[in-house]
Design an enzyme around this catalytic site. Sequence first.
Site, short mmCIF file in Angstrom:
data_model
loop_
_atom_site.label_atom_id
_atom_site.label_comp_id
_atom_site.label_asym_id
_atom_site.label_seq_id
_atom_site.Cartn_x
_atom_site.Cartn_y
_atom_site.Cartn_z
N GLN A 153 -11.73 -53.71 -57.20
CA GLN A 153 -11.03 -53.99 -58.44
C GLN A 153 -9.53 -53.88 -58.23
O GLN A 153 -8.93 -52.82 -58.40
CB GLN A 153 -11.49 -53.05 -59.56
CG GLN A 153 -10.95 -53.49 -60.89
CD GLN A 153 -11.65 -52.85 -62.05
OE1 GLN A 153 -12.50 -51.99 -61.90
NE2 GLN A 153 -11.28 -53.27 -63.24
N PHE A 154 -8.92 -55.02 -57.87
CA PHE A 154 -7.49 -55.05 -57.59
C PHE A 154 -6.67 -54.71 -58.84
O PHE A 154 -5.53 -54.24 -58.74
CB PHE A 154 -7.07 -56.40 -57.02
CG PHE A 154 -7.04 -57.52 -58.01
CD1 PHE A 154 -5.86 -57.85 -58.67
CD2 PHE A 154 -8.18 -58.26 -58.29
CE1 PHE A 154 -5.83 -58.89 -59.58
CE2 PHE A 154 -8.15 -59.30 -59.20
CZ PHE A 154 -6.98 -59.61 -59.85
N THR A 155 -7.23 -54.88 -60.03
CA THR A 155 -6.47 -54.62 -61.26
C THR A 155 -6.14 -53.14 -61.45
O THR A 155 -5.31 -52.81 -62.30
CB THR A 155 -7.23 -55.15 -62.50
OG1 THR A 155 -8.50 -54.51 -62.57
CG2 THR A 155 -7.41 -56.66 -62.42
#
Length: 150
Positions: A78-80
Amino acid sequence: MKAVIQRVLKASVTIGGQKVANINSGILVLLGIVSDDSQEDIKWLSNKISNLRIFSDNDGVMNTSLLQTQGDAIVVSQFTLHASTKKGNRPSYIHAAKPDLAIPLYEAFVQQLEIDLSKKVQTGQFGADMKVEMLNDGPVTIIIDTKDKA
């Protein structure tokens, strides 16, 4: 690396209508990677998550680890998690590692967690549009950033 660890009664990941991961009691780990993350971060974070005492013992006290309970785990990229919201209302993901760097680190983290837990760890698919479903137990949600380990 930044991880959001959620103690769950059940969790699953679905991609394109197909369930690719499914667990009962254990943890769901949302994992964000930045460009300066290293093997040292992987080992430290995996060890910390494996031994994090967030499960109840016989007295109802959170005093037992995933390793001790032999619970299951799902890891989802989850790059966010590395979103910057300092300017305006549109998050910037400039600090998140690019896929050519992030994918090998993500895979290495999953492998290290499997070693530390002595069991298979289920995953989502890096970069895919995933539907993550979970029933948080407690609720218990812990955030760990390897940049804060000192």
